[in-house]
Design a protein around this motif. Structure first.
Motif, PDB file in Angstrom:
ATOM      1  N   ASN A  94       0.835  -1.194   0.000  1.00  0.00           N
ATOM      2  CA  ASN A  94       0.000   0.000   0.000  1.00  0.00           C
ATOM      3  C   ASN A  94       0.875   1.251   0.000  1.00  0.00           C
ATOM      4  N   GLU A  95       0.975   1.925  -1.140  1.00  0.00           N
ATOM      5  CA  GLU A  95       1.831   3.108  -1.250  1.00  0.00           C
ATOM      6  C   GLU A  95       1.270   4.315  -0.508  1.00  0.00           C
ATOM      7  N   ASP A  96      -0.024   4.279  -0.164  1.00  0.00           N
ATOM      8  CA  ASP A  96      -0.628   5.387   0.570  1.00  0.00           C
ATOM      9  C   ASP A  96      -0.418   5.262   2.078  1.00  0.00           C
ATOM     10  N   HIS A  97       0.132   4.128   2.499  1.00  0.00           N
ATOM     11  CA  HIS A  97       0.313   3.884   3.930  1.00  0.00           C
ATOM     12  C   HIS A  97       1.263   4.910   4.545  1.00  0.00           C
ATOM     13  N   ASP A  98       2.370   5.196   3.858  1.00  0.00           N
ATOM     14  CA  ASP A  98       3.361   6.159   4.333  1.00  0.00           C
ATOM     15  C   ASP A  98       4.044   6.780   3.119  1.00  0.00           C
ATOM     16  N   PRO A  99       3.338   7.628   2.352  1.00  0.00           N
ATOM     17  CA  PRO A  99       3.876   8.136   1.090  1.00  0.00           C
ATOM     18  C   PRO A  99       5.162   8.937   1.236  1.00  0.00           C
ATOM     19  N   GLU A 100       5.417   9.482   2.421  1.00  0.00           N
ATOM     20  CA  GLU A 100       6.655  10.223   2.634  1.00  0.00           C
ATOM     21  C   GLU A 100       7.874   9.304   2.556  1.00  0.00           C
ATOM     22  N   ASN A 101       7.653   8.029   2.735  1.00  0.00           N
ATOM     23  CA  ASN A 101       8.756   7.069   2.686  1.00  0.00           C
ATOM     24  C   ASN A 101       8.549   6.013   1.604  1.00  0.00           C
ATOM     25  N   VAL A 102       8.005   6.452   0.474  1.00  0.00           N
ATOM     26  CA  VAL A 102       7.899   5.594  -0.707  1.00  0.00           C
ATOM     27  C   VAL A 102       8.649   6.268  -1.856  1.00  0.00           C
ATOM     28  N   LEU A 103       9.662   5.580  -2.357  1.00  0.00           N
ATOM     29  CA  LEU A 103      10.445   6.053  -3.496  1.00  0.00           C
ATOM     30  C   LEU A 103       9.872   5.442  -4.770  1.00  0.00           C
ATOM     31  N   VAL A 104       9.563   6.289  -5.745  1.00  0.00           N
ATOM     32  CA  VAL A 104       8.983   5.832  -7.009  1.00  0.00           C
ATOM     33  C   VAL A 104       9.994   6.058  -8.128  1.00  0.00           C
ATOM     34  N   LEU A 105      10.302   4.982  -8.846  1.00  0.00           N
ATOM     35  CA  LEU A 105      11.226   5.053  -9.974  1.00  0.00           C
ATOM     36  C   LEU A 105      10.483   4.720 -11.264  1.00  0.00           C
ATOM     37  N   TYR A 106      10.535   5.627 -12.230  1.00  0.00           N
ATOM     38  CA  TYR A 106      10.040   5.338 -13.576  1.00  0.00           C
ATOM     39  C   TYR A 106      11.258   4.992 -14.431  1.00  0.00           C
ATOM     40  N   LEU A 107      11.223   3.828 -15.052  1.00  0.00           N
ATOM     41  CA  LEU A 107      12.373   3.326 -15.791  1.00  0.00           C
ATOM     42  C   LEU A 107      12.182   3.446 -17.296  1.00  0.00           C
ATOM     43  N   SER A 108      13.297   3.475 -18.002  1.00  0.00           N
ATOM     44  CA  SER A 108      13.246   3.585 -19.463  1.00  0.00           C
ATOM     45  C   SER A 108      12.736   2.319 -20.132  1.00  0.00           C
ATOM     46  N   ASN A 109      12.632   1.219 -19.383  1.00  0.00           N
ATOM     47  CA  ASN A 109      12.048  -0.004 -19.952  1.00  0.00           C
ATOM     48  C   ASN A 109      10.520   0.016 -19.884  1.00  0.00           C
ATOM     49  N   GLY A 110       9.960   1.145 -19.453  1.00  0.00           N
ATOM     50  CA  GLY A 110       8.516   1.310 -19.374  1.00  0.00           C
ATOM     51  C   GLY A 110       7.930   0.920 -18.033  1.00  0.00           C
ATOM     52  N   GLY A 111       8.754   0.477 -17.118  1.00  0.00           N
ATOM     53  CA  GLY A 111       8.281   0.016 -15.824  1.00  0.00           C
ATOM     54  C   GLY A 111       8.278   1.090 -14.746  1.00  0.00           C
ATOM     55  N   ARG A 112       7.542   0.781 -13.703  1.00  0.00           N
ATOM     56  CA  ARG A 112       7.467   1.652 -12.523  1.00  0.00           C
ATOM     57  C   ARG A 112       7.757   0.790 -11.295  1.00  0.00           C
ATOM     58  N   VAL A 113       8.698   1.247 -10.469  1.00  0.00           N
ATOM     59  CA  VAL A 113       9.092   0.511  -9.276  1.00  0.00           C
ATOM     60  C   VAL A 113       8.858   1.387  -8.057  1.00  0.00           C
ATOM     61  N   ALA A 114       8.164   0.841  -7.062  1.00  0.00           N
ATOM     62  CA  ALA A 114       7.941   1.563  -5.799  1.00  0.00           C
ATOM     63  C   ALA A 114       8.732   0.863  -4.702  1.00  0.00           C
ATOM     64  N   ILE A 115       9.444   1.662  -3.917  1.00  0.00           N
ATOM     65  CA  ILE A 115      10.326   1.144  -2.874  1.00  0.00           C
ATOM     66  C   ILE A 115       9.924   1.749  -1.533  1.00  0.00           C
ATOM     67  N   ARG A 116       9.683   0.894  -0.552  1.00  0.00           N
ATOM     68  CA  ARG A 116       9.414   1.369   0.803  1.00  0.00           C
ATOM     69  C   ARG A 116      10.737   1.712   1.471  1.00  0.00           C
ATOM     70  N   LEU A 117      10.921   2.964   1.839  1.00  0.00           N
ATOM     71  CA  LEU A 117      12.101   3.400   2.583  1.00  0.00           C
ATOM     72  C   LEU A 117      11.856   3.190   4.070  1.00  0.00           C
ATOM     73  N   MET A 118      12.868   2.715   4.782  1.00  0.00           N
ATOM     74  CA  MET A 118      12.695   2.343   6.177  1.00  0.00           C
ATOM     75  C   MET A 118      13.632   3.142   7.094  1.00  0.00           C
ATOM     76  N   PRO A 119      13.189   4.312   7.584  1.00  0.00           N
ATOM     77  CA  PRO A 119      14.020   5.110   8.493  1.00  0.00           C
ATOM     78  C   PRO A 119      14.406   4.360   9.764  1.00  0.00           C
ATOM     79  N   LYS A 120      13.575   3.418  10.207  1.00  0.00           N
ATOM     80  CA  LYS A 120      13.909   2.672  11.425  1.00  0.00           C
ATOM     81  C   LYS A 120      15.138   1.792  11.216  1.00  0.00           C
ATOM     82  N   TRP A 121      15.377   1.398   9.983  1.00  0.00           N
ATOM     83  CA  TRP A 121      16.531   0.558   9.691  1.00  0.00           C
ATOM     84  C   TRP A 121      17.790   1.384   9.494  1.00  0.00           C
TER      85      TRP A 121
END
Length: 235
Positions: free
Chosen positions: A52-79
């Protein structure tokens, strides 16, 4: 300095510096990994793979790639609070936009974050002190690349394709892919790839940055003629 992860047939994935650096490397300083309480570790790991990207959007990194894909990464400040802060700072500066995945090894990982595309570059910000932790490097893990010096991470990071226990407690694990892993899987392989996959745009979900428009002209015609207007209105 070369931010490089290499494969060892005997021991799995380990760090390797360039020959010149290996000859003049300073004595290695032991950095003890941050131990996450078992209960907290279980909760945060479950949280990290929550799609769920809306859970903590301040810590979600979104990458749009040249292969046409979209990758969402959960960033973890606690780690790894300082590493997450660095990633977010560079993302909001537009640092990663246009950067290639310069080292991609099938069955291992995809590495990016070097504006020179050589594996030897980084940002102008100072290097980070290690924040090693006991969260495992599983499929979809996002971790920081470094030289053989523990406190040398700067801007380069890698996405793990398959679990690599040899990286645990030696590299700063700061997040995990929560959607779009299939797009990450299709990042072009090579060291460097002949036709590398690029990060077209990196953003933090909370900033609501529109997806990049791909395939449009980069600049308008020098002048608009009557023929152009007639042609456009005819259709």
């Amino acid at each position: 300095m070369r931010f490089r992860l290499a494969l060892s047939l005997a021991f799995g994935a380990v760090l390797a510096a360039s020959p010149a650096m290996a000859q003049h490397a300073a004595p290695k300083e032991e950095v003890k990994p941050f131990k996450i309480d078992r209960l907290v570790s279980s909760n945060t790991l479950q949280y990290a793979i929550d799609g769920n990207e809306d859970h903590d959007p301040e810590n979600v990194l979104v990458l749009y790639l040249s292969n046409g894909g979209r990758v969402a990464i959960r960033l973890m400040p606690k780690w790894a609070p300082k590493h997450v802060e660095r990633i977010k700072t560079l993302v909001r500066q537009g640092f990663y936009d246009g950067i290639i995945f310069h080292r991609v090894i099938d069955g291992f990982m995809a590495q990016t974050g070097d504006p020179t595309g050589t594996g030897e570059g980084g940002s102008k910000l100072p290097d980070l002190a290690a924040e090693f932790n006991d969260v495992p490097h599983g499929r979809g893990t996002v971790s920081m690349a470094r030289t053989d010096a523990p406190d040398s991470a700067n801007s380069q990071f890698f996405i793990v394709f398959y679990p690599r226990a040899a990286l645990d407690r030696k590299y700063t694990n700061f997040g995990r892919v929560i959607s779009g892993m299939a797009a990450a899987d299709t990042i072009t392989r090579g060291e460097p790839p002949k036709n590398p996959t690029r990060i077209l745009q990196a953003s933090i979900a909370a900033d609501h940055k529109p997806a990049p428009v791909v395939g449009l002209p980069t600049q308008a015609p020098a002048s608009i003629t009557a023929d152009m207007l007639n042609h456009s209105t005819a259709h």
